[in-house]
Design a protein around this motif. Structure first.
Motif, PDB file in Angstrom:
ATOM      1  N   UNK B 219       7.472   0.786   7.137  1.00 49.20           N
ATOM      2  CA  UNK B 219       7.699   1.009   5.662  1.00 49.20           C
ATOM      3  C   UNK B 219       6.622   0.490   4.795  1.00 49.20           C
ATOM      4  N   UNK B 220       6.000  -0.724   5.276  1.00 53.64           N
ATOM      5  CA  UNK B 220       5.115  -1.578   4.750  1.00 53.64           C
ATOM      6  C   UNK B 220       3.856  -0.798   4.595  1.00 53.64           C
ATOM      7  N   UNK B 221       3.661  -0.174   5.685  1.00 52.51           N
ATOM      8  CA  UNK B 221       2.030   0.369   5.600  1.00 52.51           C
ATOM      9  C   UNK B 221       2.198   1.918   4.841  1.00 52.51           C
ATOM     10  N   UNK B 222       3.329   2.601   4.950  1.00 57.76           N
ATOM     11  CA  UNK B 222       3.659   3.731   4.254  1.00 57.76           C
ATOM     12  C   UNK B 222       3.384   3.403   2.634  1.00 57.76           C
ATOM     13  N   UNK B 223       3.629   2.372   2.161  1.00 57.28           N
ATOM     14  CA  UNK B 223       3.318   2.028   0.757  1.00 57.28           C
ATOM     15  C   UNK B 223       1.987   1.784   0.423  1.00 57.28           C
ATOM     16  N   UNK B 224       1.249   1.630   1.282  1.00 56.05           N
ATOM     17  CA  UNK B 224      -0.216   1.195   0.950  1.00 56.05           C
ATOM     18  C   UNK B 224      -1.174   2.029   0.027  1.00 56.05           C
ATOM     19  N   UNK B 225      -1.762   1.537  -0.695  1.00 52.19           N
ATOM     20  CA  UNK B 225      -2.604   2.238  -1.803  1.00 52.19           C
ATOM     21  C   UNK B 225      -4.003   2.042  -1.587  1.00 52.19           C
ATOM     22  N   UNK B 226      -4.471   0.889  -1.684  1.00 51.97           N
ATOM     23  CA  UNK B 226      -5.860   0.296  -2.074  1.00 51.97           C
ATOM     24  C   UNK B 226      -6.775   0.753  -1.053  1.00 51.97           C
ATOM     25  N   UNK B 227      -6.485   0.334   0.277  1.00 50.28           N
ATOM     26  CA  UNK B 227      -7.129   0.547   1.492  1.00 50.28           C
ATOM     27  C   UNK B 227      -7.418   1.932   1.649  1.00 50.28           C
ATOM     28  N   UNK B 228      -6.300   2.575   1.643  1.00 48.65           N
ATOM     29  CA  UNK B 228      -6.658   4.295   1.911  1.00 48.65           C
ATOM     30  C   UNK B 228      -7.261   4.748   0.873  1.00 48.65           C
ATOM     31  N   UNK B 229      -7.305   4.516  -0.349  1.00 47.13           N
ATOM     32  CA  UNK B 229      -8.231   4.908  -1.443  1.00 47.13           C
ATOM     33  C   UNK B 229      -9.614   4.757  -1.163  1.00 47.13           C
ATOM     34  N   UNK B 230      -9.945   3.372  -0.860  1.00 48.25           N
ATOM     35  CA  UNK B 230     -11.104   3.123  -0.507  1.00 48.25           C
ATOM     36  C   UNK B 230     -11.753   3.927   0.805  1.00 48.25           C
ATOM     37  N   UNK B 231     -11.007   3.652   1.667  1.00 48.28           N
ATOM     38  CA  UNK B 231     -11.512   4.342   3.112  1.00 48.28           C
ATOM     39  C   UNK B 231     -11.559   5.863   3.358  1.00 48.28           C
ATOM     40  N   UNK B 232     -10.557   6.505   2.528  1.00 47.59           N
ATOM     41  CA  UNK B 232     -10.410   8.035   2.884  1.00 47.59           C
ATOM     42  C   UNK B 232     -10.749   8.506   1.734  1.00 47.59           C
ATOM     43  N   UNK B 233     -12.003   9.258   1.435  1.00 46.88           N
ATOM     44  CA  UNK B 233     -12.185   9.801   0.164  1.00 46.88           C
ATOM     45  C   UNK B 233     -12.156  11.330   0.559  1.00 46.88           C
ATOM     46  N   UNK B 234     -11.874  11.761   1.656  1.00 45.90           N
ATOM     47  CA  UNK B 234     -11.758  13.543   1.975  1.00 45.90           C
ATOM     48  C   UNK B 234     -10.371  13.950   1.284  1.00 45.90           C
ATOM     49  N   UNK B 235     -10.187  14.576   0.584  1.00 45.51           N
ATOM     50  CA  UNK B 235      -8.999  15.101  -0.190  1.00 45.51           C
ATOM     51  C   UNK B 235      -7.798  15.435   0.835  1.00 45.51           C
TER      52      UNK B 235
END
Lengths: 316, 288
Positions: B219-235
């Motif tokens: 549940x903690x990782x499911x809520x993550x926003x900042x790191x996925x925003x930076x790392x994954x740029x492919x929509x």
């Protein structure tokens, strides 16, 4: 026992050096096996935790491009901070956010936990209902919240006009922007702390309340002398954790206000993000990170020392 | 009896009943306020595109537009977003549990020389908040030292950082230490290797704590926003937390609300169904 020793003696006579060597070998192989189990964790911690932490410190003395090429610039990044027009505002915002958060969200879970503990029915309903927002991703909840705060058609202004009060600009109002964000942050987190307090309250033996009642303590006195002293250690720990996490807030101001209006909701991490990924000045952003960690550690240390002193005075 | 600071007889008195009624009302009002954003998202998602902007506190839609939910599901490609999040989070949790269990077993049972120092090294990462190193972490993942590759736009760029949890290792280590030594010793006497002891004795005995920690991490990782925003740029590969808010502004508010509500349902269901596990997980760190 005797036969055992003689067995060893025999073996020693037959192969004088075998036993120590075997021991060294079995000792070594045990160490190797132990470290093989540790290896994946050590490698991954090294790569994505220890190394970047060390690198943050190093980068704060460098100029760094997005691809990682770096040149040493001495303390230029720290000197630049002195001139940063946003510096004062960010430090002020940090304090104001922390104060708002403590004012709105620190006592609330304690009170709720005490009240829920007293429920004779539907205890588990209340336990789960306040906890629900804590599992929802903030970046999705924000879509709903920005509509709730919408000045034209949002639920909050509709409620105000229903009550005959004037509309507000909420997130666009320099005075209301911070508390509005803190409401969202509190909504998203107070359920966790409520559960922690509640589980701590369950540990209090009911005999303590019975004894206090027999001694003629009123309900409020029982809370004052039985319940609260039991909660104090956790309350003081959660105070530090709450302040530390509020100071690091990013997603809410990034998505709801983008630091505005003006710089009213510019937080340190938002500033670090912008400097690093909008102005591509990763070294300067790292200098901010280092300063932020120093501030947080200093806060924790001072808080811990003061707390220790107070407890010592009380116990003396 | 399950009394609190008030005794049962006090609660049955007139004042007690009044107090109880007032408290229940207060708690109910607060509960309503807390779940209001969910209700509001649900009903706003059912409104027409003009009805949503009509004034007045009309929470209930006049003419529910159920097809809004279908539109949101298709337009936001929610199935794909859920799948992406699922892959990212499952991979992270599996990796985290694997390396944490292995490390915790080594530190608790095999006790290597220098193990204490390694443990302190793990715990040090709890002292430094993650935001303090997200910039250098991004640079590191963009150009890995030694390996000279980039993990940007790769799920490894998220799996590795999310595998790191000193808290998980710490809790597991304490748990493994409480497994009676005789059980482990008898396995050793029977000729089991360290790996066999770990797989056949230690892991099965620790199932409950591993499940609790996995749910907590999930549940903690499911809520993550900042790191996925930076790392994954492919929509095509972004998780739901990053993609939904990015797309939202292209659609009317009612469709946004329908999408947001749909995205919130799975975590809410998980919280309701697994509440006991989640409660245990949250209080692990604080039970003494």
């Amino acid at each position: 026992m005797a036969s055992n020793t003689s067995y060893h003696d025999n073996e020693l006579l037959m192969r004088p050096r075998a036993v120590p060597l075997q021991r060294i070998w079995s000792f070594l192989s045990r160490q190797i096996v132990a470290y093989l189990f540790l290896l994946p964790a050590i490698l991954i911690f090294g790569l994505v935790a220890w190394y970047p932490i060390a690198r943050a410190f190093e980068m704060s003395f460098q100029q760094v491009s997005l691809t990682g090429e770096s040149t040493d610039v001495g303390t230029a990044n720290y000197d630049l901070m002195e001139l940063d027009p946003a510096r004062e505002i960010i430090l002020e915002n940090m304090l104001e956010f922390a104060s708002w958060s403590v004012a709105l969200g620190y006592a609330l879970p304690v009170i709720l936990a005490i009240l829920i503990r007293e429920m004779r029915h539907a205890k588990s309903f209340f336990r789960i209902v306040y906890f629900l927002p804590t599992v929802v991703p903030i970046s999705i909840a924000v879509i709903v919240w920005r509509f709730i705060y919408d000045p034209d058609a949002g639920a909050l202004n509709e409620l105000l006009s229903f009550l005959g009060l004037p509309d507000q600009l909420w997130l666009y109002d320099p005075k209301l922007a911070k508390p509005s964000l803190v409401v969202v942050m509190t909504w998203a987190s107070f359920g966790t702390t409520t559960l922690i307090y509640l589980s701590s309250l369950m540990e209090i033996p009911t005999e303590l309340y019975e004894a206090a009642e027999l001694d003629g303590a009123s309900p409020l006195q029982r809370i004052r002398h039985v319940t609260l002293p039991h909660l104090f250690p956790i309350m003081s720990l959660l105070f530090v954790l709450q302040v530390i996490s509020v100071v690091q807030v990013f997603t809410e101001p990034f998505l709801l206000t983008n630091g505005g209006p003006g710089r009213e909701t510019l937080t340190p991490v938002l500033h670090i993000y912008r400097r690093a990924f909008e102005r591509i000045d990763l070294g300067y952003a790292s200098a901010w990170s280092v300063v932020l960690v120093v501030i947080l550690l200093a806060f924790s240390l001072v808080y811990y020392l003061v707390n220790y002193r107070i407890r010592k005075i009380y116990s003396d | 009896m399950n009394r609190g600071f008030l005794s049962n007889s006090e609660l049955k008195s007139f004042q007690g009943r009044v107090y109880y009624g007032v408290v229940v009302t207060m708690l109910l009002v607060l509960a309503l306020a807390v779940i209001f954003p969910f209700l509001y998202a649900f009903t706003s998602g059912l409104k027409g595109s003009t009805e949503i902007f009509t004034s007045g506190l009309n929470i209930v839609p006049e003419n529910p537009q159920w097809e809004n939910y279908k539109t949101a599901w298709v337009e936001f490609r929610l199935a794909k977003l859920f799948k992406n999040s699922m892959v990212i989070v499952t991979g992270s949790v599996v990796l985290q549990m694997t390396i944490s269990c292995l490390a915790a077993y080594s530190l608790s049972n095999l006790k290597p020389i220098g193990g204490r120092i390694v443990m302190i090294g793990f715990l040090l990462t709890l002292m430094v908040p993650a935001i303090a190193y997200f910039v250098p972490l991004f640079v590191t993942l963009g150009n890995l030292p030694v390996l000279e590759t980039s993990l940007l736009d790769s799920y490894w760029g998220l799996w590795l950082p999310y595998a790191v949890s000193a808290f998980t290792i710490f809790v597991l280590k304490n748990f493994f230490e409480r497994i009676p030594g005789e059980i482990i010793d008898s396995a050793k006497i029977d000729g089991a290797s360290s790996l066999q002891t770990f797989i056949y004795i230690v892991l099965p005995l620790s199932r409950s704590i591993i499940v609790i920690l996995s749910i907590l991490s999930f549940t903690g990782i499911w809520r993550e926003y900042l790191l996925p925003l930076l790392i994954i740029s492919n929509p095509e590969e972004q998780p739901i937390t990053v993609r939904l808010i990015y797309l939202a502004d292209n659609y009317g508010v009612n469709i946004q609300m329908a999408a947001a509500f749909t995205a919130m349902v799975p975590p809410l269901l998980v919280a309701i169904i697994l509440q006991r596990f989640m409660r245990d997980g949250l209080t692990i760190g604080f039970s003494k």
